[in-house]
Motif scaffolding. Sequence first.
Motif, PDB file in Angstrom:
ATOM      1  N   GLY A 339       0.801  -1.225   0.000  1.00  0.00           N
ATOM      2  CA  GLY A 339       0.000   0.000   0.000  1.00  0.00           C
ATOM      3  C   GLY A 339       0.833   1.274   0.000  1.00  0.00           C
ATOM      4  O   GLY A 339       0.284   2.371  -0.113  1.00  0.00           O
ATOM      5  N   ASP A 340       2.166   1.158   0.127  1.00  0.00           N
ATOM      6  CA  ASP A 340       3.009   2.363   0.193  1.00  0.00           C
ATOM      7  C   ASP A 340       3.388   2.849  -1.207  1.00  0.00           C
ATOM      8  O   ASP A 340       3.343   2.088  -2.170  1.00  0.00           O
ATOM      9  N   GLU A 341       3.755   4.104  -1.276  1.00  0.00           N
ATOM     10  CA  GLU A 341       4.429   4.691  -2.437  1.00  0.00           C
ATOM     11  C   GLU A 341       3.791   4.271  -3.761  1.00  0.00           C
ATOM     12  O   GLU A 341       4.461   3.709  -4.628  1.00  0.00           O
ATOM     13  N   CYS A 342       2.503   4.546  -3.871  1.00  0.00           N
ATOM     14  CA  CYS A 342       1.812   4.233  -5.132  1.00  0.00           C
ATOM     15  C   CYS A 342       1.502   5.549  -5.853  1.00  0.00           C
ATOM     16  O   CYS A 342       0.527   6.226  -5.508  1.00  0.00           O
ATOM     17  N   GLY A 389      -1.153  -2.898   6.312  1.00  0.00           N
ATOM     18  CA  GLY A 389      -0.679  -2.069   5.194  1.00  0.00           C
ATOM     19  C   GLY A 389       0.208  -0.952   5.721  1.00  0.00           C
ATOM     20  O   GLY A 389       0.071  -0.528   6.871  1.00  0.00           O
ATOM     21  N   TRP A 390       1.128  -0.477   4.873  1.00  0.00           N
ATOM     22  CA  TRP A 390       1.958   0.691   5.232  1.00  0.00           C
ATOM     23  C   TRP A 390       1.046   1.909   5.428  1.00  0.00           C
ATOM     24  O   TRP A 390      -0.086   1.927   4.914  1.00  0.00           O
ATOM     25  N   ASP A 391       1.539   2.943   6.093  1.00  0.00           N
ATOM     26  CA  ASP A 391       0.625   3.993   6.578  1.00  0.00           C
ATOM     27  C   ASP A 391      -0.067   4.797   5.474  1.00  0.00           C
ATOM     28  O   ASP A 391      -1.043   5.491   5.748  1.00  0.00           O
ATOM     29  N   SER A 406       3.239   1.861  10.675  1.00  0.00           N
ATOM     30  CA  SER A 406       3.623   3.269  10.612  1.00  0.00           C
ATOM     31  C   SER A 406       5.106   3.374  10.300  1.00  0.00           C
ATOM     32  O   SER A 406       5.936   3.010  11.129  1.00  0.00           O
ATOM     33  N   TRP A 407       5.444   3.871   9.106  1.00  0.00           N
ATOM     34  CA  TRP A 407       6.866   3.921   8.721  1.00  0.00           C
ATOM     35  C   TRP A 407       7.350   5.337   8.473  1.00  0.00           C
ATOM     36  O   TRP A 407       8.504   5.650   8.683  1.00  0.00           O
ATOM     37  N   ARG A 408       6.419   6.264   8.047  1.00  0.00           N
ATOM     38  CA  ARG A 408       6.860   7.644   7.795  1.00  0.00           C
ATOM     39  C   ARG A 408       6.774   8.398   9.123  1.00  0.00           C
ATOM     40  O   ARG A 408       5.946   9.276   9.300  1.00  0.00           O
ATOM     41  N   ALA A 431      13.624   2.664  13.449  1.00  0.00           N
ATOM     42  CA  ALA A 431      13.504   1.229  13.171  1.00  0.00           C
ATOM     43  C   ALA A 431      13.968   0.822  11.777  1.00  0.00           C
ATOM     44  O   ALA A 431      13.812  -0.329  11.404  1.00  0.00           O
ATOM     45  N   TYR A 432      14.558   1.796  11.005  1.00  0.00           N
ATOM     46  CA  TYR A 432      15.024   1.453   9.652  1.00  0.00           C
ATOM     47  C   TYR A 432      16.512   1.101   9.722  1.00  0.00           C
ATOM     48  O   TYR A 432      17.382   1.966   9.697  1.00  0.00           O
ATOM     49  N   ILE A 433      16.752  -0.193   9.766  1.00  0.00           N
ATOM     50  CA  ILE A 433      18.143  -0.623   9.942  1.00  0.00           C
ATOM     51  C   ILE A 433      18.873  -0.737   8.593  1.00  0.00           C
ATOM     52  O   ILE A 433      19.955  -1.302   8.527  1.00  0.00           O
ATOM     53  N   LEU A 480      14.492  -4.014   7.229  1.00  0.00           N
ATOM     54  CA  LEU A 480      15.747  -4.030   6.482  1.00  0.00           C
ATOM     55  C   LEU A 480      15.458  -4.128   4.987  1.00  0.00           C
ATOM     56  O   LEU A 480      15.183  -5.212   4.458  1.00  0.00           O
ATOM     57  N   TRP A 481      15.488  -2.953   4.351  1.00  0.00           N
ATOM     58  CA  TRP A 481      15.362  -2.878   2.883  1.00  0.00           C
ATOM     59  C   TRP A 481      16.730  -3.160   2.295  1.00  0.00           C
ATOM     60  O   TRP A 481      17.757  -2.794   2.892  1.00  0.00           O
ATOM     61  N   THR A 482      16.739  -3.766   1.095  1.00  0.00           N
ATOM     62  CA  THR A 482      18.030  -4.300   0.641  1.00  0.00           C
ATOM     63  C   THR A 482      18.523  -3.735  -0.698  1.00  0.00           C
ATOM     64  O   THR A 482      19.244  -4.416  -1.418  1.00  0.00           O
TER      65      THR A 482
HETATM   66  C1  ACM Z   1       8.603   1.869   2.886  1.00  0.00           C
HETATM   67  O1  ACM Z   1       9.683   2.048   3.475  1.00  0.00           O
HETATM   68  N1  ACM Z   1       8.437   2.274   1.621  1.00  0.00           N
HETATM   69  C2  ACM Z   1       7.483   1.226   3.546  1.00  0.00           C
END
Ligand code: ACM
Length: 545
Positions: A339-342, A389-391, A406-408, A431-433, A480-482
């Motif tokens: 649901g994020d960044e659409c 879903g993302w926020d 909640s990420w933003r 929390a974004y490692i 952890l985004w890669t």
């Molecule tokens: C995200 O970091 N785009 C959820």
Amino acid sequence: MKKLLIAFLCFAFFQVAAQTSLPIIPAPVKAQTKPGNFTINEKTLIVVHGNTEKKTVDFFNNYLQKYYGFSLKTAAKASKNFISFTTRTFVKAPDKPERYTMEISPVSVQISGDADQGTFYGMQTLIQLLPVEKSAALKIPAATIEDYPRFAYRGAMLDVGRHFFDVSFVKEYIDLLALHKINTFHWHLTEDQGWRIEIKKYPRLTEIGGCRNGTIIGHHPGTGNDGKKYCGYYTQDQIKDVIAYAADRFITIIPEIELPGHSSAAIAAYPQLSCFPDESTKPAKGVVWYGDTTGKQVQQSWGVYEDVYCPSEYTFKFLEDVLDEVIALFPSKYVHIGGDECPKENWKRSAFCQNLIKKKGLKDEHGLQSYFIGRIEKYLNSKGKAIIGWDEILEGGLAPNATVMSWRGEKGGIEAAQQKHNVIMTPGTYAYIDHSQKKNEDSLTIGGYLPLQTAYNYNPIPKELKPDEYHYVLGAQANLWTEYVTNPAKVEYMAFPRLSALCEAFWTPVEKKSWENFKQRVTQQFKRYDRWGITYYPGLNEPVK
Ligand code: ACM
């Protein structure tokens, strides 16, 4: 009076000293050391009363075998030199199934969980009391411990879309999560740069969507393209195997199937999923592309792309079919639907979308996104599943039963809790490692700065919430985004020690947390990381944010 005061101060001092001397991460709710030690040797027996503690016994024996070269026999009873794993029985389900108590004396270690997971966590605490040096006699301090988590949801997300991590590493990562009493693994399985889960009804998802023709070099948009075909996906049998492996460690896996954005890989496989199936995929500005530039393509760089799912009946049928296979695999109550960044550009210029907005009486494209998510939620609810879903799913109105991640920052979480929706806190600031953990990071990262102490200081209950809203916060998660994490050693380096700090934010009561004390315990944890053979960042003194 003075004597009484001195006696009290001495008592208080020893209480604190006794409470803080055990190198346990996350710090337990109550721990009191006592005189003496218990020694584990090859003759120590594990006492169990049935089969219910099998997962706990197996994990413990595997750990002993791997790091100390021996394992223990089990018995139905013993009078000395034993470790007992017991799970209490209750008439009604226990309030705190993850609670355990632990009594260590010179003759025995007795661990009792309120449910199997509690017994398992008691065993994890015992592991942390073992000396890090390999030896045939393992001395652990006598102590009394009572412990349970602050939050029921304690998560870690791994993005396998940007870079793929094979089953053997995913299992290693799951072991590391279990060692930190984390109970949820959020598996981010679909992305613009790769679709990673076999779907039998749509084989092109992995045949086409599972590969990209190249990857940018360096930071987006990159200094070039490596021109190497990059592929990877999990078969359904592998997924089942990983789910069972995690369940043996009391870890639930939540799959994420992204929609409506971040879906270029699926669109490359099935172009009709786009509102503009005949348009070729656009690379991001400045990106050097490798290979075919015509038709729909899997993206080769990071970022956010305009070609998203079209809210057509073809797409909904496709997603329902995909989700049918996903929910048949994953026993988790939740499915994460992204649901994020659409971006809304394609929906704005699509006559089909504009008609749909009118027909459904929606306000705008955000309303259309809410319609999209709402339909998927309804479908999943009808199958007994709930969505996370993302926020961004707040933007056109929340789907009725959705849990918000909640990420933003914390804002989305606050808003959702105020709307009486459940929330999982994963704010980028704490929390974004995937962010750098030191000021002058020499390895490539996405940017941002999240030093250990800032991660440690995180409190998942935002101060804006009222006490009667706290219960909407189910817990928190490290993400952890890669994009810039290309191999297992880099995953470990980004995760540790920050995951050790965050797990304490997820587990330990705020009043029991102390950065100075954590610094001592994490120094001991570094030795354990060395025993585990993992890569980590050993700095403790990076300035807080
Ligand atoms: C995200 O970091 N785009 C959820």
